[in-house]
Design an enzyme around this catalytic site. Sequence first.
Site, PDB file in Angstrom:
ATOM      1  N   SER A 151       4.503   1.580   8.299  1.00 16.70           N
ATOM      2  CA  SER A 151       4.145   0.622   7.255  1.00 16.70           C
ATOM      3  C   SER A 151       5.366   0.149   6.481  1.00 16.70           C
ATOM      4  O   SER A 151       6.232   0.944   6.125  1.00 16.70           O
ATOM      5  CB  SER A 151       3.158   1.259   6.271  1.00 16.70           C
ATOM      6  OG  SER A 151       1.852   1.235   6.768  1.00 16.70           O
ATOM      7  N   GLY A 180       3.474   5.713   9.369  1.00 17.34           N
ATOM      8  CA  GLY A 180       4.863   5.810   8.945  1.00 17.34           C
ATOM      9  C   GLY A 180       5.636   4.522   9.169  1.00 17.34           C
ATOM     10  O   GLY A 180       6.695   4.315   8.592  1.00 17.34           O
ATOM     11  N   HIS A 200       0.815  -1.213   0.000  1.00 16.91           N
ATOM     12  CA  HIS A 200       0.000   0.000   0.000  1.00 16.91           C
ATOM     13  C   HIS A 200       0.853   1.270   0.000  1.00 16.91           C
ATOM     14  O   HIS A 200       0.319   2.376  -0.116  1.00 16.91           O
ATOM     15  CB  HIS A 200      -0.977   0.009   1.186  1.00 16.91           C
ATOM     16  CG  HIS A 200      -0.333   0.193   2.522  1.00 16.91           C
ATOM     17  ND1 HIS A 200      -0.015  -0.861   3.360  1.00 16.91           N
ATOM     18  CD2 HIS A 200       0.043   1.315   3.186  1.00 16.91           C
ATOM     19  CE1 HIS A 200       0.519  -0.391   4.480  1.00 16.91           C
ATOM     20  NE2 HIS A 200       0.569   0.931   4.401  1.00 16.91           N
ATOM     21  N   ASP A 210      -0.550  -7.409   0.654  1.00 14.83           N
ATOM     22  CA  ASP A 210       0.041  -6.120   1.014  1.00 14.83           C
ATOM     23  C   ASP A 210       1.558  -6.266   1.038  1.00 14.83           C
ATOM     24  O   ASP A 210       2.187  -6.261   2.093  1.00 14.83           O
ATOM     25  CB  ASP A 210      -0.470  -5.623   2.365  1.00 14.83           C
ATOM     26  CG  ASP A 210      -0.125  -4.144   2.601  1.00 14.83           C
ATOM     27  OD1 ASP A 210       0.412  -3.512   1.663  1.00 14.83           O
ATOM     28  OD2 ASP A 210      -0.398  -3.637   3.701  1.00 14.83           O
ATOM     29  N   SER A 240       1.949  -4.144   7.887  1.00  9.69           N
ATOM     30  CA  SER A 240       0.843  -3.757   7.018  1.00  9.69           C
ATOM     31  C   SER A 240      -0.018  -2.688   7.678  1.00  9.69           C
ATOM     32  O   SER A 240      -0.086  -1.557   7.220  1.00  9.69           O
ATOM     33  CB  SER A 240      -0.012  -4.978   6.663  1.00  9.69           C
ATOM     34  OG  SER A 240      -1.159  -4.596   5.935  1.00  9.69           O
TER      35      SER A 240
END
Length: 382
Positions: free
Chosen positions: A336, A334, A226, A254, A351
């Site tokens: 991720s 942030g 993402h 993801d 994720s």
Amino acid sequence: MRRTTVLRAGLSAALLLSTVAAGLTTQASAAPSPTVSEAPASDALITAMQRDLGLSKTQATARLKAETKARGVDRAARRAAGSSYAGSWFEAKNGKLAVAVTDPADRDAVEATGARVTLVEHSGRQLDATLKRLDKLDAPAGVSSWHVDPRSNSVVVGVVTSQKDDNDVQAFLHRAREAGPVTVRETRQSPRTFAAGTVGGDPYYTGNVRCSIGFSVYGGFVTAGHCGQAGAGVSGWDRSYIGNFQGSSFPDNDYAWVNVGSGWWTVPVVLGWGTVSDQLVRGSGEAPVGASICRSGSTSHWHCGTVLAKNETVNYSQGAVRQMTKTSVCAEPGDSGGSFISGDQAQGVTSGGWGNCSSGGETWYQPVNEILNRYGLTLHTA
């Protein structure tokens, strides 16, 4: 990868040099790495486990040793149980792996591997079939996730407490129960991804989105899907060009990977972001449910918890993501794409989740071995 400080570069180099001196070798394939490591746990990892899991130093060290053994037992127990296998989990209280089986005739063979055996009604194949039926349903926003839970021998469906009486939620639960054995558990919030707008720190950027590097692979690094679409350009903490997203999938999955060039390089290290020492990555042996696990990200840095569930479908507002692993580790925007690691074994990339690192929460990761196999990548190990 460049480092934000000379100190961090020196720490990473020192770790690598010590690895060479010890005669360790580098992985040469994308297959999962060996799960047993003779290297002692770092002081930083032990300290983080003491802080986040409420353990003493002795307890944290013993737990890591027991979890390393459990990874090997898990493989042997799966083979011994065969079609009777119904899942496994690590029991922190006794330091052993528990294995669920449906056939009493398999008990002795599974116990011989060193596992504790419990008899259940539904096999892993039956539970997986139930999960796949749920994956075909359209889930409302009040349904947060669903996964196979070996401890309850059912598929657990998460429902946001404030929306549990919603008509659409109740209709989904009715269809879910018709699909197979289902247990409903309430959760405080809906999950969300942990990408963030541009702020300072030691991240990577794509457009106005900030995310965190997951794990180095030969030729680049893996991260969350993402965070950017295939072809999107990526820049580092200093806004200099790194490379491009070579592959990306979200939702449904993801995960993504980014090629590295233009003066950037990869090392088999998970950064402590100045909170703990950098951690060497020596493989990608999968940790069982119940095992301790730590996460590194560019916003909230280093935090630890336990593996709560595997193969969970997470219902984000952008769409469902399947085959995720749920943890009790906190995360914030942030983080991720950042690293989940158990001992010195890479586990996955961050994720999303709910909550934060002040009040607590839960976070999901996409397993790293799935990413390596999907793109034919080789994990960079020490």
